[in-house]
Design a protein around this motif. Sequence first.
Motif, PDB file in Angstrom:
ATOM      1  N   ARG A 125       0.838  -1.184   0.000  1.00  0.00           N
ATOM      2  CA  ARG A 125       0.000   0.000   0.000  1.00  0.00           C
ATOM      3  C   ARG A 125       0.881   1.245   0.000  1.00  0.00           C
ATOM      4  O   ARG A 125       1.812   1.358   0.808  1.00  0.00           O
ATOM      5  CB  ARG A 125      -0.891  -0.001   1.240  1.00  0.00           C
ATOM      6  N   VAL A 126       0.594   2.188  -0.920  1.00  0.00           N
ATOM      7  CA  VAL A 126       1.264   3.483  -0.935  1.00  0.00           C
ATOM      8  C   VAL A 126       0.179   4.545  -0.811  1.00  0.00           C
ATOM      9  O   VAL A 126      -0.463   4.921  -1.795  1.00  0.00           O
ATOM     10  CB  VAL A 126       2.090   3.697  -2.221  1.00  0.00           C
ATOM     11  N   GLU A 148      -7.102  10.446  -1.832  1.00  0.00           N
ATOM     12  CA  GLU A 148      -8.264   9.671  -1.394  1.00  0.00           C
ATOM     13  C   GLU A 148      -8.041   8.167  -1.486  1.00  0.00           C
ATOM     14  O   GLU A 148      -8.538   7.405  -0.645  1.00  0.00           O
ATOM     15  CB  GLU A 148      -9.478  10.055  -2.232  1.00  0.00           C
ATOM     16  N   ARG A 149      -7.320   7.708  -2.511  1.00  0.00           N
ATOM     17  CA  ARG A 149      -7.243   6.270  -2.781  1.00  0.00           C
ATOM     18  C   ARG A 149      -5.845   5.689  -2.638  1.00  0.00           C
ATOM     19  O   ARG A 149      -5.694   4.501  -2.346  1.00  0.00           O
ATOM     20  CB  ARG A 149      -7.758   5.978  -4.196  1.00  0.00           C
ATOM     21  N   GLY A 150      -4.835   6.474  -2.923  1.00  0.00           N
ATOM     22  CA  GLY A 150      -3.484   5.957  -2.917  1.00  0.00           C
ATOM     23  C   GLY A 150      -3.243   4.981  -4.063  1.00  0.00           C
ATOM     24  O   GLY A 150      -4.043   4.856  -4.990  1.00  0.00           O
ATOM     25  N   LEU A 151      -2.124   4.276  -3.988  1.00  0.00           N
ATOM     26  CA  LEU A 151      -1.750   3.271  -4.974  1.00  0.00           C
ATOM     27  C   LEU A 151      -1.572   1.932  -4.270  1.00  0.00           C
ATOM     28  O   LEU A 151      -1.065   1.869  -3.148  1.00  0.00           O
ATOM     29  CB  LEU A 151      -0.459   3.657  -5.693  1.00  0.00           C
ATOM     30  N   ASN A 152      -1.974   0.856  -4.939  1.00  0.00           N
ATOM     31  CA  ASN A 152      -1.939  -0.486  -4.352  1.00  0.00           C
ATOM     32  C   ASN A 152      -1.336  -1.471  -5.343  1.00  0.00           C
ATOM     33  O   ASN A 152      -1.543  -1.356  -6.554  1.00  0.00           O
ATOM     34  CB  ASN A 152      -3.350  -0.952  -3.998  1.00  0.00           C
ATOM     35  N   ASN A 153      -0.630  -2.443  -4.800  1.00  0.00           N
ATOM     36  CA  ASN A 153      -0.047  -3.504  -5.631  1.00  0.00           C
ATOM     37  C   ASN A 153      -0.320  -4.858  -5.005  1.00  0.00           C
ATOM     38  O   ASN A 153      -0.032  -5.085  -3.825  1.00  0.00           O
ATOM     39  CB  ASN A 153       1.466  -3.306  -5.785  1.00  0.00           C
ATOM     40  N   LEU A 154      -0.920  -5.769  -5.780  1.00  0.00           N
ATOM     41  CA  LEU A 154      -1.119  -7.158  -5.391  1.00  0.00           C
ATOM     42  C   LEU A 154      -0.304  -8.018  -6.334  1.00  0.00           C
ATOM     43  O   LEU A 154      -0.452  -7.912  -7.557  1.00  0.00           O
ATOM     44  CB  LEU A 154      -2.599  -7.532  -5.460  1.00  0.00           C
ATOM     45  N   ASN A 155       0.559  -8.858  -5.769  1.00  0.00           N
ATOM     46  CA  ASN A 155       1.515  -9.615  -6.567  1.00  0.00           C
ATOM     47  C   ASN A 155       1.478 -11.093  -6.201  1.00  0.00           C
ATOM     48  O   ASN A 155       1.308 -11.461  -5.039  1.00  0.00           O
ATOM     49  CB  ASN A 155       2.930  -9.069  -6.342  1.00  0.00           C
ATOM     50  N   TYR A 182      -7.409   1.119  -7.344  1.00  0.00           N
ATOM     51  CA  TYR A 182      -8.444   0.204  -6.837  1.00  0.00           C
ATOM     52  C   TYR A 182      -9.759   0.930  -6.537  1.00  0.00           C
ATOM     53  O   TYR A 182     -10.508   0.545  -5.639  1.00  0.00           O
ATOM     54  CB  TYR A 182      -7.971  -0.518  -5.574  1.00  0.00           C
ATOM     55  N   SER A 183     -10.081   1.957  -7.327  1.00  0.00           N
ATOM     56  CA  SER A 183     -11.319   2.700  -7.072  1.00  0.00           C
ATOM     57  C   SER A 183     -12.556   1.876  -7.388  1.00  0.00           C
ATOM     58  O   SER A 183     -13.636   2.155  -6.865  1.00  0.00           O
ATOM     59  CB  SER A 183     -11.333   3.990  -7.903  1.00  0.00           C
ATOM     60  N   TRP A 184     -12.416   0.849  -8.222  1.00  0.00           N
ATOM     61  CA  TRP A 184     -13.538  -0.045  -8.540  1.00  0.00           C
ATOM     62  C   TRP A 184     -13.293  -1.429  -7.959  1.00  0.00           C
ATOM     63  O   TRP A 184     -13.770  -2.429  -8.479  1.00  0.00           O
ATOM     64  CB  TRP A 184     -13.725  -0.166 -10.050  1.00  0.00           C
ATOM     65  N   GLY A 270       9.247  -0.222  -7.544  1.00  0.00           N
ATOM     66  CA  GLY A 270       8.206   0.415  -8.346  1.00  0.00           C
ATOM     67  C   GLY A 270       7.344  -0.584  -9.082  1.00  0.00           C
ATOM     68  O   GLY A 270       7.513  -1.795  -8.977  1.00  0.00           O
ATOM     69  N   GLN A 271       6.389  -0.047  -9.843  1.00  0.00           N
ATOM     70  CA  GLN A 271       5.465  -0.841 -10.632  1.00  0.00           C
ATOM     71  C   GLN A 271       4.649   0.106 -11.503  1.00  0.00           C
ATOM     72  O   GLN A 271       4.778   1.339 -11.393  1.00  0.00           O
ATOM     73  CB  GLN A 271       4.552  -1.675  -9.717  1.00  0.00           C
ATOM     74  N   SER A 272       3.809  -0.423 -12.365  1.00  0.00           N
ATOM     75  CA  SER A 272       2.942   0.370 -13.241  1.00  0.00           C
ATOM     76  C   SER A 272       1.521   0.307 -12.683  1.00  0.00           C
ATOM     77  O   SER A 272       0.941  -0.769 -12.578  1.00  0.00           O
ATOM     78  CB  SER A 272       2.989  -0.185 -14.673  1.00  0.00           C
ATOM     79  N   TYR A 273       0.943   1.475 -12.318  1.00  0.00           N
ATOM     80  CA  TYR A 273      -0.319   1.555 -11.591  1.00  0.00           C
ATOM     81  C   TYR A 273      -1.416   2.177 -12.461  1.00  0.00           C
ATOM     82  O   TYR A 273      -1.279   3.315 -12.919  1.00  0.00           O
ATOM     83  CB  TYR A 273      -0.158   2.400 -10.329  1.00  0.00           C
ATOM     84  N   ARG A 274      -2.506   1.465 -12.644  1.00  0.00           N
ATOM     85  CA  ARG A 274      -3.641   1.962 -13.416  1.00  0.00           C
ATOM     86  C   ARG A 274      -4.427   2.991 -12.596  1.00  0.00           C
ATOM     87  O   ARG A 274      -4.774   2.743 -11.438  1.00  0.00           O
ATOM     88  CB  ARG A 274      -4.557   0.808 -13.813  1.00  0.00           C
ATOM     89  N   ILE A 275      -4.747   4.145 -13.233  1.00  0.00           N
ATOM     90  CA  ILE A 275      -5.618   5.167 -12.648  1.00  0.00           C
ATOM     91  C   ILE A 275      -6.965   5.073 -13.358  1.00  0.00           C
ATOM     92  O   ILE A 275      -7.093   5.422 -14.529  1.00  0.00           O
ATOM     93  CB  ILE A 275      -5.022   6.574 -12.797  1.00  0.00           C
ATOM     94  N   ASN A 276      -7.978   4.571 -12.662  1.00  0.00           N
ATOM     95  CA  ASN A 276      -9.251   4.258 -13.308  1.00  0.00           C
ATOM     96  C   ASN A 276      -9.935   5.482 -13.901  1.00  0.00           C
ATOM     97  O   ASN A 276     -10.518   5.414 -14.990  1.00  0.00           O
ATOM     98  CB  ASN A 276     -10.188   3.568 -12.315  1.00  0.00           C
ATOM     99  N   ASP A 277      -9.877   6.634 -13.204  1.00  0.00           N
ATOM    100  CA  ASP A 277     -10.575   7.825 -13.696  1.00  0.00           C
ATOM    101  C   ASP A 277     -10.022   8.308 -15.030  1.00  0.00           C
ATOM    102  O   ASP A 277     -10.730   8.985 -15.786  1.00  0.00           O
ATOM    103  CB  ASP A 277     -10.473   8.952 -12.667  1.00  0.00           C
ATOM    104  N   PHE A 278      -8.768   8.010 -15.332  1.00  0.00           N
ATOM    105  CA  PHE A 278      -8.147   8.470 -16.572  1.00  0.00           C
ATOM    106  C   PHE A 278      -8.185   7.406 -17.671  1.00  0.00           C
ATOM    107  O   PHE A 278      -7.774   7.675 -18.801  1.00  0.00           O
ATOM    108  CB  PHE A 278      -6.680   8.843 -16.329  1.00  0.00           C
TER     109      PHE A 278
END
Length: 362
Positions: A125-126, A148-155, A182-184, A270-278
């Motif tokens: 969790r970031v 509001e949401r931050g960034l999350n990684n599940l591996n 992880y907004s959805w 690091g990692q590549s994080y999807r931003i759902n709103d964009f």
Amino acid sequence: MSMALFLAGLVPLMAQDDDDEDWDIYGDLELVDDSNVKRYARPTIVGLSPTRFFTLSYDRQLGYDMNLSAARFPASGNTGWAVDEDAPVSESGRVNFTGGVRFNSNIPVISKSNLVWQSGLNYMRVGYNISDVQSQPDASGLTQILDERGLNNLNWTNTFFVPISEQNFFIVQAGLDMSGDYSWGLQPFNTIRWSLAAVYAKRVSESKRWGLGLARTYRVGNLNYVPVVMYDVTSADRKWGTEILFPARAHGRYNFSKNSLLLFGYELEGQSYRINDFSVGNNSYEIRRGELRPRLEFQKQVSGPFWMHVQAGYRMDWTFNADELEGSREFFRGFFGTQQFGMVNNLGNAVYFNIGISFVTL
């Protein structure tokens, strides 16, 4: 951001996190004296830091400034920012807090003399707390999303150790990462990113081993293909040594005793994080988060198989730029690609701390 052109996307053979899997996870394999039975390599050497089966830790960065450009759509249509262009700041703020809980696991599934399979689920969790936000009319609103949401990684990572002789062995490692805001809930399955690495290694003696390999990785955000060098050595008095898996991490080691040690060096994360709103339609808009972390880490046995660690260092921004992936399909920029960025972002550097407890094997 010039460093990103040199090593963007470098990764160790694990997915991102400070408690990455070490090559010594496999323990000493039993040798049989019967001359009719084939002998297999022992991948470990003496003096290495203990292998972590489970780790729960907390990571926190001190304050820094954040500067973000506008978000361009579609970046893949060459309407984004050029790799070497300084995009104007569209949104800025003071990041008071960055960090969160991390969990790592590494469980034996098969443990035989000629094959060892280890599997682990990991979560990182970031979170962010951002204040004093200054926005232009074309601001993307990313500061609010991160706040509001931050960034999350599940591996999920699987590692296979395959000895081929008394000294030589192969290690193959495959990982899947689902990363985003992880907004959805969990991200769409077509945004899962995969990593793969293979290393040929040799245990020269009980105090030295080395290996060479190749990795497909997201260690510093972007997809890349990089060579891997493993080099571990322990001095004759078992006080000094190295634990190197270049370019992912490289540490010197000092053993105070069999129950405590100090590591000093660096790690890439690091990692590549999807931003759902964009992410418009089937496209995936992804923050390519990458960090270089020079650091010190003290490890000490607490009780039996439980060890604690305290880590302190300096988090250096490698990249926080964004890409838009058409149809959520990854592309290869490498060191020399000229594909446009969807956002060009800059983070100030910051001191960071990490503290955790692990269930280990020695």
